[in-house]
Design a protein around this motif. Structure first.
Motif, PDB file in Angstrom:
ATOM      1  N   ILE A  81      10.629   5.250   6.882  1.00  0.00           N
ATOM      2  CA  ILE A  81       9.808   4.440   5.347  1.00  0.00           C
ATOM      3  C   ILE A  81       9.156   3.832   5.742  1.00  0.00           C
ATOM      4  N   GLN A  82       7.911   3.376   5.684  1.00  0.00           N
ATOM      5  CA  GLN A  82       7.212   2.501   5.966  1.00  0.00           C
ATOM      6  C   GLN A  82       7.204   1.736   5.005  1.00  0.00           C
ATOM      7  N   GLY A  83       6.452   0.391   5.404  1.00  0.00           N
ATOM      8  CA  GLY A  83       6.254  -1.080   4.946  1.00  0.00           C
ATOM      9  C   GLY A  83       5.533  -1.296   3.490  1.00  0.00           C
ATOM     10  N   PRO A  84       4.936  -1.961   2.990  1.00  0.00           N
ATOM     11  CA  PRO A  84       3.723  -2.439   1.779  1.00  0.00           C
ATOM     12  C   PRO A  84       2.163  -1.700   2.344  1.00  0.00           C
ATOM     13  N   ALA A  85       1.187  -1.457   1.787  1.00  0.00           N
ATOM     14  CA  ALA A  85       0.205  -1.111   2.557  1.00  0.00           C
ATOM     15  C   ALA A  85      -0.813  -2.395   2.018  1.00  0.00           C
ATOM     16  N   GLU A  86      -1.943  -1.901   3.303  1.00  0.00           N
ATOM     17  CA  GLU A  86      -2.653  -3.459   3.319  1.00  0.00           C
ATOM     18  C   GLU A  86      -3.642  -3.057   1.965  1.00  0.00           C
ATOM     19  N   MET A  87      -4.143  -4.239   1.141  1.00  0.00           N
ATOM     20  CA  MET A  87      -5.059  -4.221   0.312  1.00  0.00           C
ATOM     21  C   MET A  87      -6.578  -3.818   0.325  1.00  0.00           C
ATOM     22  N   GLU A  88      -6.294  -3.822   1.852  1.00  0.00           N
ATOM     23  CA  GLU A  88      -7.884  -3.369   2.162  1.00  0.00           C
ATOM     24  C   GLU A  88      -7.342  -1.534   2.764  1.00  0.00           C
ATOM     25  N   SER A  89      -7.045  -0.761   2.754  1.00  0.00           N
ATOM     26  CA  SER A  89      -6.365   0.498   2.593  1.00  0.00           C
ATOM     27  C   SER A  89      -6.781   0.686   1.465  1.00  0.00           C
ATOM     28  N   LEU A  90      -5.807   0.748   0.082  1.00  0.00           N
ATOM     29  CA  LEU A  90      -6.070   0.294  -0.911  1.00  0.00           C
ATOM     30  C   LEU A  90      -7.530   0.438  -1.809  1.00  0.00           C
ATOM     31  N   GLN A 115       5.083   7.730   5.065  1.00  0.00           N
ATOM     32  CA  GLN A 115       6.071   7.858   5.961  1.00  0.00           C
ATOM     33  C   GLN A 115       5.391   7.838   7.234  1.00  0.00           C
ATOM     34  N   ASP A 116       6.412   7.138   7.876  1.00  0.00           N
ATOM     35  CA  ASP A 116       5.638   7.313  10.206  1.00  0.00           C
ATOM     36  C   ASP A 116       5.986   8.795   9.989  1.00  0.00           C
ATOM     37  N   ILE A 117       5.794   9.704   9.928  1.00  0.00           N
ATOM     38  CA  ILE A 117       5.436  11.692  10.642  1.00  0.00           C
ATOM     39  C   ILE A 117       5.371  11.618  12.037  1.00  0.00           C
ATOM     40  N   SER A 118       5.404  10.354  12.971  1.00  0.00           N
ATOM     41  CA  SER A 118       5.358  10.776  14.584  1.00  0.00           C
ATOM     42  C   SER A 118       6.513  11.264  15.057  1.00  0.00           C
ATOM     43  N   GLY A 119       7.579  10.490  13.919  1.00  0.00           N
ATOM     44  CA  GLY A 119       8.959  10.837  14.940  1.00  0.00           C
ATOM     45  C   GLY A 119       9.428  12.159  14.282  1.00  0.00           C
ATOM     46  N   LYS A 120      10.889  12.708  14.556  1.00  0.00           N
ATOM     47  CA  LYS A 120      11.328  14.268  14.230  1.00  0.00           C
ATOM     48  C   LYS A 120      11.849  14.233  12.875  1.00  0.00           C
ATOM     49  N   LEU A 124      10.059  12.843   3.699  1.00  0.00           N
ATOM     50  CA  LEU A 124      11.126  12.513   2.972  1.00  0.00           C
ATOM     51  C   LEU A 124      11.557  13.561   1.227  1.00  0.00           C
ATOM     52  N   ILE A 125      10.274  13.433   1.001  1.00  0.00           N
ATOM     53  CA  ILE A 125      10.563  14.221  -0.585  1.00  0.00           C
ATOM     54  C   ILE A 125      11.064  15.601   0.056  1.00  0.00           C
ATOM     55  N   TYR A 126      12.438  15.671   0.475  1.00  0.00           N
ATOM     56  CA  TYR A 126      12.978  17.928   0.847  1.00  0.00           C
ATOM     57  C   TYR A 126      12.251  17.974   1.650  1.00  0.00           C
ATOM     58  N   GLY A 127      11.708  17.411   2.561  1.00  0.00           N
ATOM     59  CA  GLY A 127      10.722  18.345   3.796  1.00  0.00           C
ATOM     60  C   GLY A 127       9.664  17.821   3.307  1.00  0.00           C
ATOM     61  N   ILE A 128       9.134  17.608   2.542  1.00  0.00           N
ATOM     62  CA  ILE A 128       7.060  17.297   2.851  1.00  0.00           C
ATOM     63  C   ILE A 128       7.045  16.008   2.790  1.00  0.00           C
ATOM     64  N   THR A 129       6.403  15.830   3.352  1.00  0.00           N
ATOM     65  CA  THR A 129       6.228  14.303   3.776  1.00  0.00           C
ATOM     66  C   THR A 129       5.733  13.399   2.663  1.00  0.00           C
ATOM     67  N   LEU A 130       5.447  12.201   2.874  1.00  0.00           N
ATOM     68  CA  LEU A 130       5.386  11.131   2.050  1.00  0.00           C
ATOM     69  C   LEU A 130       3.982  11.053   2.417  1.00  0.00           C
ATOM     70  N   LEU A 131       2.257  10.832   2.307  1.00  0.00           N
ATOM     71  CA  LEU A 131       1.205  10.271   2.914  1.00  0.00           C
ATOM     72  C   LEU A 131       1.502   8.606   2.845  1.00  0.00           C
ATOM     73  N   GLU A 132       0.792   7.666   4.376  1.00  0.00           N
ATOM     74  CA  GLU A 132       0.127   6.844   3.386  1.00  0.00           C
ATOM     75  C   GLU A 132      -0.963   6.918   3.312  1.00  0.00           C
TER      76      GLU A 132
END
Length: 365
Positions: A81-90, A115-120, A124-132
């Motif tokens: 689970i990643q930290g907060p987003a950058e304001m520039e990204s939003l 979340q970081d999707i580079s790992g195994k 997070l959402i029962y197998g559904i990936t939470l996007l940055e």
């Protein structure tokens, strides 16, 4: 497959608590946003929505519950689970989609940027990936191109050469939603911002262009397997609270071989997209039954009750007509004679009706 969960502390949120102002989450720095989950921070009250619906629990408190569950139950997933987003990204995200993010979506990104999707570990959402935020923009761009392509196909006139071929885009006419008219009846729309996906063409998205009976910022299911779209939550804040409830109630199982996280209820593992869909369908069936019952009750209230006379009412009516009720008639022991006979009525000193006198004369004769 193994299923286990730890007993977690009682949830921070209680029904009397309300969300913090979203503006404060946007203007504060990174450290302040992370410390906003501290239970010592006062919770500001928030009014009900315009249609009387209660507001969602605070986004930061729902995230605290989710992160706490992951830390206790699935540490590897918690680490992703990643930290907060950058304001520039939003800012880039909002400019690209040409729409403002709902306050609870912005607040969520400022707490955890997907979340970081580079790992195994799985999604997070029962197998559904939470996007940055950056991945959400990429997914939105993909579906934007799909929507534009479908619109182009609609503008191409049918020809005799195309008439004999199977309609490749025939599914477009079959798009519906549940509840009805809550989502625009299209396969893809530029107003749908994906926030989570299953890498099989299905998405959990926030709807920024709802249908006539929908709500701006509602959370929907759309994608390859969803010609019928579903509104699964009124807002992203409501969805996060629902997800936290599912985790804390122990409705999960971890497959140790594949490291996949499954939704489990009564010992049965289910795909979370199916779980969310069935919840909407059950809720719609319940609403239909309640509407039918309310209509039946209203019809019963409008139907006039028939007038019913009891013994006292009959006596009063007879008195007004000058005729005693059956309860006032007394038998005096003589045959065909009673104190309430016609002869008695005529001889009782009261005025006799000509009709009664005539009938009595004919009777005695």
């Amino acid at each position: 497959t193994s299923s286990s969960h730890l007993t977690l502390p009682s949830p921070i949120y209680s029904p009397g608590m309300r969300t913090l102002s979203t503006s404060s989450l946007v203007t504060v720095g990174t450290n302040a946003v992370r410390s906003s989950t501290d239970s010592n921070i006062p919770i500001q009250l928030q009014d009900f929505d315009s249609d009387g619906m209660p507001p969602a629990p605070p986004v930061q408190l729902s995230w605290t519950r989710i992160a706490r569950w992951a830390e206790y139950s699935y540490p590897e997933l918690y680490d992703n689970i990643q930290g907060p987003a950058e304001m520039e990204s939003l800012t880039l995200l909002e400019r690209s989609i040409e729409n403002a993010l709902p306050p609870d979506v912005r607040a969520s990104f400022l707490i955890h940027d997907g979340q970081d999707i580079s790992g195994k570990p799985c999604g997070l959402i029962y197998g559904i990936t939470l996007l940055e935020a950056e991945e959400a923009l990429q997914e939105w761009s993909l579906w934007r191109n799909v929507a534009l392509k479908i619109d182009e196909r609609r503008d191409i006139p049918s020809t005799s050469a195309m008439a004999g071929r199977p309609a490749r885009y025939s599914f477009i006419a079959n798009q519906t939603s549940m509840p009805e008219d809550a989502i625009q009846p299209v396969y893809a729309h530029m107003g749908w911002l994906p926030l989570a996906k299953d890498f099989s063409g299905n998405n959990i998205a926030v709807d920024l262009a709802p249908g006539p009976s929908g709500h701006w910022g509602q959370v929907i299911l759309f994608g390859r397997d969803f010609d019928r779209k579903y509104v699964i939550a009124r807002s992203w804040g409501h969805f996060l609270a629902m997800l936290a409830d599912d985790f804390e109630s122990g409705r999960w199982s971890l497959d140790e071989d594949s490291e996949e996280l499954w939704y489990v209820n009564h010992g049965k593992m289910s795909y979370y997209f199916d779980v969310l869909r069935r919840r909407v369908e059950r809720n719609m069936v319940l609403r239909a039954k309640q509407a039918q019952q309310a209509a039946a009750n209203a019809t019963t209230k409008q139907r006039p009750e028939p007038t019913r006379l009891n013994s006292s009412s009959s006596a009063n009516l007879a008195t007004l007509r000058g005729i005693p009720s059956s309860s006032s008639l007394k038998y005096d022991g003589k045959a065909n004679t009673s104190t309430g006979s016609l002869q008695h009525l005529l001889s009782s000193g009261g005025p006799a009706s000509p009709v009664v006198s005539a009938r009595l004369t004919r009777t005695e004769s």
